[in-house]
Design an enzyme around this catalytic site. Structure first.
Site, PDB file in Angstrom:
ATOM      1  N   GLY A  12      14.825  38.325  30.937  1.00 54.68           N
ATOM      2  CA  GLY A  12      14.384  37.612  32.035  1.00 54.68           C
ATOM      3  C   GLY A  12      13.961  36.677  31.438  1.00 54.68           C
ATOM      4  CB  CYS A  13      14.283  33.021  32.336  1.00 56.57           C
ATOM      5  SG  CYS A  13      14.237  33.030  34.203  1.00 56.57           S
ATOM      6  CE1 TYR A  14       9.672  31.432  36.391  1.00 54.54           C
ATOM      7  CE2 TYR A  14      10.801  33.212  37.768  1.00 54.54           C
ATOM      8  CZ  TYR A  14       9.632  32.377  37.596  1.00 54.54           C
ATOM      9  OH  TYR A  14      10.811  31.250  38.614  1.00 54.54           O
TER      10      TYR A  14
END
Length: 301
Positions: free
Chosen positions: A114-116
Site C-alpha cells: 500500500g502507499c501509506y
C-alpha cells in the site's frame, strides 16, 4: 517476451502500470472491454500470460486468484489489500531487506504494498531491526495523500466538484493498512494511524514523530540518520535525503517512482520527525508494481 495481463487495467493503478510497461520488453495482453467481467474470458487471458497483475477491489482480487488456481506457470501480482499479510504471498517491497528482491523474483504470488505502508515501513523497519525503536514502542503516524489514491469517486469529487482542501478520514481507527504496517515494520504494538487527503492530485508525505528521550539507551539524531542511510545504501528507489528545507511539499515527487526519507531532528529538544515523500501512484502503487514485474519476469532494470 514476457506476457503481462492486467486484470482491471482501466483503473487508476492499472493505467499507471500499463503506461510504465511501455519501457519494458513485454507484451501487454488486453481483454475485450465487453468481457472484462466474464470469468471464462479472463481465465483465457490468464492462461496466455506469464504475469497477471490484479488491479481490482479486494473481493474481486480473491475471486481472481481462485479463478487462476491450477495455472502453475502463471505468476500473480496483486495490487489490492487482499493478500498483503496472507500466508504464501511475498510482500512486494524489494527494499524490505537484503534478500527480499530475490524472494520476490522466485515467488509465484506477490502482494504489491500500500502507499501509506510503503512510507511507514520504509522509515521504521530499519530502526526497529537495529533496536533503536522497540517493537512495542507507541508509534503515531500522520500521513497525507493526493486525492488520486481514493479512486474514481474521489478524483471526480475533487476535479469536477471542487473537493475539500483537506480531510482527515479513517476516524474509526480501523484502517485496513494497519495490519500490513505492523507485519512489515516489525511492530508488536498497534500504531495510531491518522490518514488524510489533500486537494492535490498526486504525492504523499508520511510522518512519524519520535521523542528520543523515550527510547532505550541514548539515541541521537545522528544514530537515526546513520541507520537509515546504511540500510538503503545503493538503493535506486529509496534514499535518505537532506532535511535542510523550510517546508516539505507533498507533491514534490509526483510522477516519480522514488521515495525520499528524511530525519528532521533537534538534539536540543531530543525530538525527531521522520518523513517519507513519495508519489501515491508511483512508488506507492504503479511504480512499485513495475519494480515487482521486473523481478518476477527476470527483466533488467
Amino acid at each position: 517476451m514476457t506476457r503481462v495481463f492486467i486484470d482491471g487495467e482501466a483503473g487508476t493503478t492499472g493505467l499507471g502500470i500499463r503506461d510504465r510497461l511501455r519501457s519494458l520488453p513485454v507484451e501487454i495482453l488486453s481483454i475485450d472491454p465487453a468481457k472484462r467481467k466474464d470469468p471464462q474470458a479472463r481465465l483465457e487471458m490468464m492462461q496466455s500470460a506469464d504475469i497477471v497483475v490484479l488491479c481490482l477491489p479486494d473481493d474481486a482480487a480473491r475471486e481472481a486468484v481462485a479463478l487462476a488456481k491450477g495455472l502453475d506457470n502463471v505468476k500473480i501480482l496483486d495490487a489490492s489489500t487482499a493478500h498483503r499479510v496472507a500466508a504464501n504471498w511475498e510482500y512486494g517491497f524489494p527494499e524490505l531487506d537484503s534478500s527480499q528482491a530475490a524472494r520476490i523474483a522466485a515467488a509465484r504470488h506477490v502482494a504489491n504494498p500500500g502507499c501509506y505502508p510503503t512510507g511507514v515501513i520504509g522509515l521504521l523497519r530499519p530502526l526497529v531491526a537495529a533496536g533503536l525503536v522497540p517493537a512495542d514502542h507507541p508509534i503515531t503516524v500522520n500521513a497525507v495523500s493526493g486525492y488520486s489514491g481514493g479512486g474514481r469517486s474521489e478524483i471526480e469529487a475533487h476535479e469536477h466538484k471542487g473537493g475539500p482542501a483537506f480531510e482527515l478520514y479513517g476516524l474509526g481507527l480501523e484502517h485496513k493498512h494497519v495490519p500490513e504496517i505492523m507485519a512489515y515494520a516489525g511492530l508488536k504494538r498497534r500504531p495510531l494511524f491518522v490518514p488524510s487527503i489533500g486537494h492535490f492530485a498526486q504525492g504523499m508525505i508520511v510522518s512519524v514523530p519520535l521523542q528520543l528521550a523515550d527510547l532505550p539507551g541514548y539515541v541521537r539524531v545522528s544514530d537515526v540518520e546513520e541507520c537509515l542511510n546504511a540500510y538503503y545504501e545503493g538503493s535506486r528507489y529509496v534514499s535518505l535525503a537532506s532535511p535542510d528545507l523550510a517546508r516539505l511539499d507533498a507533491a514534490a515527487l509526483a510522477d516519480s517512482d522514488e521515495m525520499a526519507l528524511r530525519v528532521h531532528g533537534s538534539e536540543k529538544w531530543r525530538h525527531v520527525l521522520l518523513t517519507a515523500s513519495l508519489d501515491n501512484l508511483g512508488k506507492g502503487a504503479a511504480g512499485a508494481a513495475l519494480q515487482n514485474i521486473r523481478l518476477m519476469g527476470g527483466l533488467e532494470d
